[in-house]
Every structure is written in C-alpha cells, then in structure tokens.
Design a protein around this motif. Structure first.
Motif, mmCIF file in Angstrom:
data_model
loop_
_atom_site.group_PDB
_atom_site.id
_atom_site.type_symbol
_atom_site.label_atom_id
_atom_site.label_comp_id
_atom_site.label_asym_id
_atom_site.label_seq_id
_atom_site.Cartn_x
_atom_site.Cartn_y
_atom_site.Cartn_z
ATOM 1 N N ALA A 92 0.854 -1.180 0.000
ATOM 2 C CA ALA A 92 0.000 0.000 0.000
ATOM 3 C C ALA A 92 0.891 1.231 0.000
ATOM 4 N N VAL A 93 0.377 2.304 -0.569
ATOM 5 C CA VAL A 93 1.125 3.560 -0.585
ATOM 6 C C VAL A 93 0.150 4.706 -0.389
ATOM 7 N N LEU A 94 0.518 5.652 0.467
ATOM 8 C CA LEU A 94 -0.271 6.856 0.702
ATOM 9 C C LEU A 94 0.662 8.053 0.630
ATOM 10 N N SER A 95 0.143 9.164 0.161
ATOM 11 C CA SER A 95 0.949 10.373 0.090
ATOM 12 C C SER A 95 0.071 11.594 0.294
ATOM 13 N N TYR A 96 0.387 12.374 1.315
ATOM 14 C CA TYR A 96 -0.244 13.682 1.425
ATOM 15 C C TYR A 96 0.193 14.535 0.246
ATOM 16 N N ASP A 97 -0.698 15.403 -0.196
ATOM 17 C CA ASP A 97 -0.486 16.196 -1.403
ATOM 18 C C ASP A 97 -0.186 17.637 -1.013
ATOM 19 N N TYR A 98 1.069 18.052 -1.152
ATOM 20 C CA TYR A 98 1.472 19.383 -0.732
ATOM 21 C C TYR A 98 0.843 20.477 -1.589
ATOM 22 N N LEU A 99 0.293 20.101 -2.750
ATOM 23 C CA LEU A 99 -0.378 21.074 -3.601
ATOM 24 C C LEU A 99 -1.775 21.427 -3.098
ATOM 25 N N VAL A 100 -2.297 20.638 -2.176
ATOM 26 C CA VAL A 100 -3.633 20.881 -1.629
ATOM 27 C C VAL A 100 -3.491 21.407 -0.204
ATOM 28 N N MET A 101 -3.553 22.712 -0.076
ATOM 29 C CA MET A 101 -3.506 23.352 1.238
ATOM 30 C C MET A 101 -2.341 22.828 2.070
ATOM 31 N N ALA A 102 -1.156 22.784 1.418
ATOM 32 C CA ALA A 102 0.108 22.413 2.077
ATOM 33 C C ALA A 102 0.068 21.025 2.706
ATOM 34 N N GLY A 103 -0.685 20.107 2.085
ATOM 35 C CA GLY A 103 -0.714 18.733 2.580
ATOM 36 C C GLY A 103 -1.373 18.565 3.927
ATOM 37 N N THR A 104 -2.214 19.532 4.307
ATOM 38 C CA THR A 104 -2.876 19.440 5.612
ATOM 39 C C THR A 104 -3.931 18.334 5.609
ATOM 40 N N GLN A 105 -4.318 17.922 6.810
ATOM 41 C CA GLN A 105 -5.221 16.786 6.986
ATOM 42 C C GLN A 105 -6.653 17.276 7.163
ATOM 43 N N GLY A 106 -7.503 17.016 6.163
ATOM 44 C CA GLY A 106 -8.916 17.349 6.244
ATOM 45 C C GLY A 106 -9.726 16.186 6.774
ATOM 46 N N MET A 107 -10.980 16.443 7.128
ATOM 47 C CA MET A 107 -11.806 15.402 7.726
ATOM 48 C C MET A 107 -12.119 14.290 6.741
ATOM 49 N N ARG A 108 -12.434 14.631 5.488
ATOM 50 C CA ARG A 108 -12.674 13.570 4.514
ATOM 51 C C ARG A 108 -11.379 12.836 4.185
ATOM 52 N N LEU A 116 -8.358 3.124 4.089
ATOM 53 C CA LEU A 116 -7.190 2.408 3.581
ATOM 54 C C LEU A 116 -6.465 1.646 4.685
ATOM 55 N N LEU A 117 -6.367 2.235 5.859
ATOM 56 C CA LEU A 117 -5.689 1.538 6.953
ATOM 57 C C LEU A 117 -6.432 0.263 7.329
ATOM 58 N N ASP A 118 -7.752 0.278 7.230
ATOM 59 C CA ASP A 118 -8.530 -0.932 7.468
ATOM 60 C C ASP A 118 -8.204 -1.996 6.422
ATOM 61 N N VAL A 119 -8.111 -1.594 5.168
ATOM 62 C CA VAL A 119 -7.748 -2.535 4.103
ATOM 63 C C VAL A 119 -6.337 -3.069 4.319
ATOM 64 N N ILE A 120 -5.431 -2.180 4.705
ATOM 65 C CA ILE A 120 -4.042 -2.587 4.961
ATOM 66 C C ILE A 120 -3.983 -3.639 6.052
ATOM 67 N N GLU A 121 -4.758 -3.422 7.123
ATOM 68 C CA GLU A 121 -4.763 -4.390 8.217
ATOM 69 C C GLU A 121 -5.368 -5.719 7.772
ATOM 70 N N ARG A 122 -6.463 -5.661 7.031
ATOM 71 C CA ARG A 122 -7.106 -6.896 6.575
ATOM 72 C C ARG A 122 -6.189 -7.732 5.693
ATOM 73 N N LEU A 123 -5.464 -7.061 4.807
ATOM 74 C CA LEU A 123 -4.640 -7.776 3.829
ATOM 75 C C LEU A 123 -3.181 -7.918 4.261
ATOM 76 N N GLY A 124 -2.809 -7.278 5.362
ATOM 77 C CA GLY A 124 -1.425 -7.359 5.827
ATOM 78 C C GLY A 124 -0.443 -6.733 4.850
ATOM 79 N N LEU A 125 -0.768 -5.559 4.339
ATOM 80 C CA LEU A 125 0.047 -4.953 3.284
ATOM 81 C C LEU A 125 1.174 -4.101 3.859
ATOM 82 N N PRO A 126 2.413 -4.357 3.480
ATOM 83 C CA PRO A 126 3.491 -3.421 3.805
ATOM 84 C C PRO A 126 3.153 -2.058 3.211
ATOM 85 N N THR A 127 3.499 -0.982 3.929
ATOM 86 C CA THR A 127 3.004 0.339 3.564
ATOM 87 C C THR A 127 4.110 1.378 3.567
ATOM 88 N N VAL A 128 4.082 2.220 2.529
ATOM 89 C CA VAL A 128 4.926 3.416 2.480
ATOM 90 C C VAL A 128 4.012 4.627 2.535
#
Length: 511
Positions: A92-108, A116-128
């Motif tokens: 699995a791979v996730l990346s905050y997007d610095y082009l969207v309000m400096a990569g800040t964390q919104g509620m959605r 995604l974290l639920d899917v990662i846990e279910r499937l046991g996926l190594p994550t970056v």
C-alpha cells in the motif's frame, strides 16, 4: 465508438484529479525542489499497478467554497492512496499532497486514510506513507466539529505497529498530525529539504514562543542527531531508499553475492585500547551491498543496521569503540532496544557483534536515566522470539555484554568468540583494582603498586581469554573470524528464519 455522457463526465472529473490539471502549481512545487503526491506514488510502484481509493473526494468546505473551486483546489482532499505492487509484491502507498492546502489533513482525508488503513490491516500490506504536510486543517465546515479529537486515524496507524511494516518518507515540512504519522512509523526516511516537528511555525507563534521559519523547526541535522530519522538521504533518492527498506520485509532474496571473508582475520586490532570502525566487519559478514545503517548519527557508540546473509534479512547491533569505547549509554540503550523490537515483530534474526567495556558509568551518565534506558535492552532481548546470534569480537564485559547478548551468553541461539577475545564480569584492570584493593593499598611504592596491577591484570587476561571461557562452556565456540558468516548462515537455515513469516507481531516502540 461513441461514449455515453455519464462516462464522459467520469473521465472529465478524473482528469481534474491529475497533476496535468494544475500545471502552474506543479511548476512552482518543482521549482522549490518538491514533488507531487502522484509523482511520489508513480516513482515507487510498479507501472500500471495502482488501485486508488477516494480519487474524487473534495474538502468538506461547500459552505464556503464553490464546487468548481473545490474540484480545482482540494483534489482528493489532499491525500492520494491505494494498493499497488512494488517489485511484484502487494503493498500500500499513501501520500499527502502538498499542492492541496500544504498537505494538511482534512476530515474527509482522514476518512479516506482510515478506510485504507482498514484494508491494509485486513490484507497485511506493507506500507509506504509520504507524510509531509502541515498538520490538521481548520476550515472544514460541512462536517459538524468542535474539537475533532475523535479522529481515529492516528490510533489506527499506530495500531498497525508490529502487524505490517510501515515506512514514512519526509521530504518537506512535516508538522503536527503529519509528524505523528511519521513518528509512529517503523522507519523514517527524510531528506535535506525536510523539517519535522510536533508544531509548525503557526502553532509555535500561537504558543507565544516567537517567530520561527518552517525550515528551522526540526531540520534534518537535528532529527538525525536525536534519533527521530532512521535514514537520511538526498532529495532524489528518497523513493529508492524507501523501496530498499521495504525490500527487507518482503522475504528472502534468491540472488546474492558473498564478500571475501579473509579480511575479518585482521579486522580487530590487537590489544584492548585501540578503537576501530565496526562498519567494515558488518559489511563483510553481510551480502554485498545489502546493509542499511539506521540512525547512524544518534548514539554512534552502538551501530544498528538491517542487512542480509544469504538473502535473509537480519538486524545487526554492534558496539562502535570509536565512541565511549563502545560502552552502552542511555541513548544507545533506546536505540538497540527499538531495533530488537522491530526485528522481533517482523521475523528478522539478530546478529550481535560485541566489543564493549560494559554499561556507561559515572555521575553525568546517571543523570541521563541510564538505569531505565539501558534496562530496556535487557527487557527487549529477553522478549525475543526470533533467534539472536552473538559474536564476541574483542571485549565482553559486565552487564553491557549481557545486554548485547539478550541477557547472557547462553541466551542467543549460539554465542561465538573470535581469537583474542576476553570475557569478564567487568573490565579486567578494574576488576583487579577492586578485588585486590586492600593488598594494593598495602604496597607503599606507587611504581611497585602499578607493576603489581599490570601483572595481576595479565593473569586475569589469561583466565578471561575466550578459549578458557569456552573450556568452562560459558560460550559455545571460538572460531576463525573468516568462518563467522558461514556459521551464521547455517544457524539461520536451521532456524528457518525468513522475515515476516516468523515475526511475533508485537508492537514496536517508536522511541
């Protein structure tokens, strides 16, 4: 072939989520050395393997912004994530997007991440996780909020500790909640353009602590010295380093090359007072080009690394006598304990290379909470469910040596020693001065007294020599240093250690 209007609408909306839809913003980011979230993902994964979640999400700000503005400026609510393969392995791979309000964390964005974290846990996926960003975002108006302290993302990410390998990459400012994502990870990669902190400039100023530039909050040199960052690298190599680290968790490599082992016979200088670099020993014992040093600038008296022996991942701990003579300090205790926990959680055998006079001592050392921090090594070692293999290179004295060996010489799967090694309850000269204190005090002439110390120390060295220790079966064998790699490889084969398949799944302490 005609395309139905509803499909055209989907394709048009999808185009708005791509980097090509915002060329000016991408150009500005590139000019200051940054990379977009989609560039991060594309560089890391196998081409065509990305399965994305939540591409069409926008920020929860419809009460204050038009739909066109949301589609244009809040793409994916600032986080791109999904499943992919890396070198053919599901991840699995996730990346905050610095082009969207400096990569800040919104509620959605939090909701997407949690999904995604639920899917990662279910499937046991190594994550970056590319973690750079400005922290929690004020201004989401569509979801009723007061404190937002019920956000579950941080607990969900932390809960994955010991269950899946998690690597964070920081290549820009990374503050508050984004820094927590990095700090809760198993390994943190950071570049020269990074700045890490639990509070960014606005929070610092709001707390009455003055005006601070973002780059000065937690620059790379600070975060490597204090142990927050595991691996520092150039801006252009962060993705390659993350891929290399992830590879340690993906099972045994079938192709490997062994270095010439003969140089090990002369790798340790004669006598006990000459310092030397332990890195060439580690690199010789491991497969060629397989060693990654972790936290090298933090507690340098204790080297930690990941490497491979005949394709199998191993964790390595080694005393570096160039710093505090290899004595174990409070920081070194935390450093080695964390690596032991990481190895135990993910099924890596531990190779311990011992050359230590023991625990650090002294009034100043005790002020660092030495007792508490160094005892962590013994707790972590005693809890290991993966095999440890101990090799005494030169000196193994006192509680420090016991800590390096999981609690004692018979705790590892096997404890070996090289010729010339000595083992004892404490440094031999110190032991002589302590045990013979009354007799030595009775000798009035100082030169004669010191000569007696030298003679008694020489006798103690004969008694503490590795061959004599082995004769009493306090260690398992004394070997030709050139045999070490082969013996370790056979022990790993016998233990059938093969990375993530045999880990304990215990939580990894992120200290």
């Amino acid at each position: 072939m005609s395309i139905r209007p509803e499909l055209l609408e989907v394709l048009a909306r999808r185009a708005l989520t791509e980097d090509t839809a915002r060329p000016e913003a991408v150009k500005a980011l590139h000019e200051r050395g940054g990379r977009t979230a989609r560039e991060h993902v594309a560089d890391l994964i196998d081409p065509g393997s990305f399965v994305e979640y939540g591409r069409y999400v926008t920020a929860a700000q419809e009460d204050r912004r038009s739909l066109d503005d949301l589609l244009d400026r809040t793409v994916a609510d600032g986080i791109v994530g999904g499943m992919a393969t890396i070198d053919g392995h599901p991840c699995a791979v996730l990346s905050y997007d610095y082009l969207v309000m400096a990569g800040t964390q919104g509620m959605r964005g939090h909701h997407k991440t949690d999904r995604l974290l639920d899917v990662i846990e279910r499937l046991g996926l190594p994550t970056v996780f590319f973690a750079s960003g400005g922290g929690g975002r004020p201004g989401d108006t569509d979801i009723p909020l007061v404190s937002a302290l019920d956000v579950t993302t941080f607990a969900a990410w932390a809960r994955l500790s010991g269950r899946v390998p998690r690597i964070a990459v920081v290549d820009d400012n990374c503050f508050a909640g984004n820094a927590v994502i990095a700090g809760c990870s198993d390994l943190v990669v950071a570049t020269g353009g990074s700045s890490l902190g639990m509070g960014g400039p606005a929070m610092i100023a709001g707390g009455g602590l003055g005006e601070v530039a973002a780059a000065e909050v937690g620059p790379l040199e600070t975060m490597t010295a204090n142990g927050v960052v595991d691996v520092a690298c150039d801006d252009d190599s962060a993705v390659d380093v993350a891929r290399e680290l992830l590879g340690y968790f993906l099972g045994r490599r079938e192709e490997w090359t062994a270095p010439d082992q003969a140089p090990l016979r002369d790798a340790v200088p004669e006598g006990e007072r000459r310092a030397y670099d332990v890195a060439p020993i580690v690199q010789t014992l491991c497969d060629e080009d397989s060693v990654t040093w972790l936290r090298p600038d933090f507690a340098p008296e204790l080297a930690t690394a990941l490497g491979r022996i005949e394709g199998r991942t191993v964790g390595i701990i080694a005393n570096d006598t160039r710093h505090t003579a290899g004595a174990i300090t409070a920081d070194a205790g935390d450093k080695v304990a964390r690596l032991l926990q990481l190895c135990d959680a993910h099924g890596f055998a531990v190779l311990s290379l011992v050359d230590t006079p023991g625990m650090m001592v002294g009034v100043e050392a005790e002020r660092t909470a030495l007792v508490r921090h160094t005892s962590r090594v013994l707790v972590a070692g005693a809890s290991l469910q993966v095999p440890m293999i101990g090799v005494v290179l030169r000196r193994a004295y006192g509680l420090g040596a016991q800590a390096m060996l999981g609690g004692g010489t018979h705790e590892p799967l096997m404890t070996l020693a090289w010729p010339g090694a000595h083992l004892g309850a404490m440094g031999l000269e110190g032991a002589v001065r302590l045990a013979m204190r009354k007799e030595l005090q009775a000798i009035e002439d100082e030169e004669e007294r010191e000569q007696q110390v030298r003679e008694l120390t020489a006798q103690a060295q004969t008694h503490a020599a590795a061959l004599n220790v082995a004769r009493h079966f306090e260690i398992d064998d004394v070997i030709d240093p050139a045999e070490t790699r082969g013996i370790v490889a056979r022990l790993l084969e016998a233990a059938d250690v093969d990375g993530r398949l045999t880990g304990s799944g215990r939580t990894v302490d992120v200290w």
